[in-house]
Design a protein around this motif. Structure first.
Motif, mmCIF file in Angstrom:
data_model
loop_
_atom_site.group_PDB
_atom_site.id
_atom_site.type_symbol
_atom_site.label_atom_id
_atom_site.label_comp_id
_atom_site.label_asym_id
_atom_site.label_seq_id
_atom_site.Cartn_x
_atom_site.Cartn_y
_atom_site.Cartn_z
ATOM 1 N N THR A 277 5.887 2.129 -5.415
ATOM 2 C CA THR A 277 5.829 2.559 -6.819
ATOM 3 C C THR A 277 4.416 2.976 -7.197
ATOM 4 N N VAL A 278 3.432 2.203 -6.720
ATOM 5 C CA VAL A 278 2.032 2.504 -7.034
ATOM 6 C C VAL A 278 1.557 3.740 -6.277
ATOM 7 N N ILE A 279 1.848 3.800 -4.970
ATOM 8 C CA ILE A 279 1.359 4.899 -4.135
ATOM 9 C C ILE A 279 1.994 6.235 -4.523
ATOM 10 N N SER A 280 3.304 6.228 -4.715
ATOM 11 C CA SER A 280 4.007 7.478 -5.024
ATOM 12 C C SER A 280 4.058 7.778 -6.515
ATOM 13 N N LYS A 281 3.481 6.863 -7.329
ATOM 14 C CA LYS A 281 3.476 7.026 -8.782
ATOM 15 C C LYS A 281 4.891 7.181 -9.331
ATOM 16 N N ASP A 282 5.785 6.420 -8.744
ATOM 17 C CA ASP A 282 7.167 6.428 -9.203
ATOM 18 C C ASP A 282 7.249 5.728 -10.549
ATOM 19 N N LEU B 226 11.560 5.837 -2.247
ATOM 20 C CA LEU B 226 11.898 4.505 -2.733
ATOM 21 C C LEU B 226 13.364 4.190 -2.486
ATOM 22 N N MET B 227 14.234 5.185 -2.646
ATOM 23 C CA MET B 227 15.665 4.973 -2.406
ATOM 24 C C MET B 227 15.935 4.726 -0.914
ATOM 25 N N SER C 187 12.017 -14.838 2.345
ATOM 26 C CA SER C 187 11.085 -13.905 2.981
ATOM 27 C C SER C 187 11.564 -12.468 2.814
ATOM 28 N N TRP C 188 12.854 -12.264 3.000
ATOM 29 C CA TRP C 188 13.459 -10.938 2.862
ATOM 30 C C TRP C 188 13.269 -10.410 1.452
ATOM 31 N N LEU C 189 13.529 -11.259 0.459
ATOM 32 C CA LEU C 189 13.426 -10.860 -0.941
ATOM 33 C C LEU C 189 11.984 -10.534 -1.320
ATOM 34 N N VAL C 190 11.049 -11.393 -0.915
ATOM 35 C CA VAL C 190 9.635 -11.175 -1.233
ATOM 36 C C VAL C 190 9.104 -9.925 -0.544
ATOM 37 N N LEU C 191 9.490 -9.730 0.723
ATOM 38 C CA LEU C 191 9.007 -8.582 1.492
ATOM 39 C C LEU C 191 9.397 -7.263 0.846
ATOM 40 N N VAL D 197 6.883 -2.529 -4.875
ATOM 41 C CA VAL D 197 5.678 -2.434 -5.707
ATOM 42 C C VAL D 197 4.690 -1.454 -5.078
ATOM 43 N N GLY D 198 4.514 -1.566 -3.766
ATOM 44 C CA GLY D 198 3.586 -0.687 -3.070
ATOM 45 C C GLY D 198 3.962 0.777 -3.174
#
Length: 227
Positions: free
Chosen positions: A29-34, A199-200, A16-20, A26-27
């Motif tokens: 990366t998409v939102i901040s256009k990283d 992200l960091m 659960s920790w890994l998937v979360l 991913v979220g």
């Protein structure tokens, strides 16, 4: 405590920790256009620390990619203490750690150890002295950001890694403090305009959670050895 050499043996919390946190990465990366590169650094970092908490040798494989990738991100953000730490220390220690863990297991079981009071006091003294000295030195480097916080994260990373290679459970206590200061470091960088800052922050927050779990897991392993 058993050194897991395969992808089996994952419990519900670990999965659960890994998937979360992968989904969070991913979220963001998409939102901040990283960049995709920043995403891969995040994911390999998460895999590295959760596998370390499990005692899995593959931690060092993912750790090598994460080390080089994180060094680059630290360089473009003016965190030169982090750059030196990763390239000059973590790269060779990934190799050393892999072989020391492999050679200190008995029938697939890693022998986890606990520091005595004298050792704890020595570790504390080294951390305090090292942070003050390195912070003073970094403050003279042009373009260096947050020299003393950078020094704290650098020195604690070295100490924690040495404890980890030597199989002491107290590594995770050092990692808890280290991760708290590293989150603070990237909060400062984000407020100053770093594109990778958010992200960091998420990545190091994940490391903080994992450090707490790692201490629980290794404390149990050290008790098994003592018994």
């Amino acid at each position: 405590m058993q050194v897991n050499k395969s992808w089996g043996g994952w419990n519900l919390f670990e999965l659960s920790w890994l998937v979360l946190f992968t989904a969070i990465a991913v979220g963001f990366t998409v939102i901040s256009k990283d960049s995709l590169f920043g995403f891969t650094v995040f994911v390999t970092g998460v895999l590295c620390v959760v596998l370390a908490a499990k005692g899995n040798l593959m931690s060092y494989v993912f750790g090598m990619y994460n080390t080089v990738g994180y060094a680059y991100l630290a360089y473009v953000n003016g965190l030169f203490g982090e750059v030196m730490l990763n390239l000059l220390f973590f790269v060779p220690m990934n190799v050393v750690g892999f072989y020391m863990w492999k050679n200190n297991s008995n029938h697939g079981k890693l022998s986890m150890r606990q520091l005595e009071l004298k050792g704890l006091l020595l570790v504390g003294a080294v951390c305090i002295a090292g942070c003050l000295l390195l912070g003073f030195g970094l403050s003279f480097i042009p373009g260096q950001n947050s020299p003393y916080i950078d020094a704290i994260t650098t020195v604690l990373s070295v100490v924690a890694t040495l404890l980890m290679v030597r199989r002491f459970k107290e590594q995770w206590l050092v990692y808890i403090v280290l991760n708290m200061f590293t989150v603070l470091l990237w909060v400062i960088r984000m407020l100053e305009g770093s594109g990778e800052g958010l992200l960091m922050i998420v990545m190091w927050s994940a490391y903080l959670i994992n450090a707490v779990y790692g201490y629980y897991n290794w404390n149990k392993g050290a008790r098994e050895v003592a018994a």
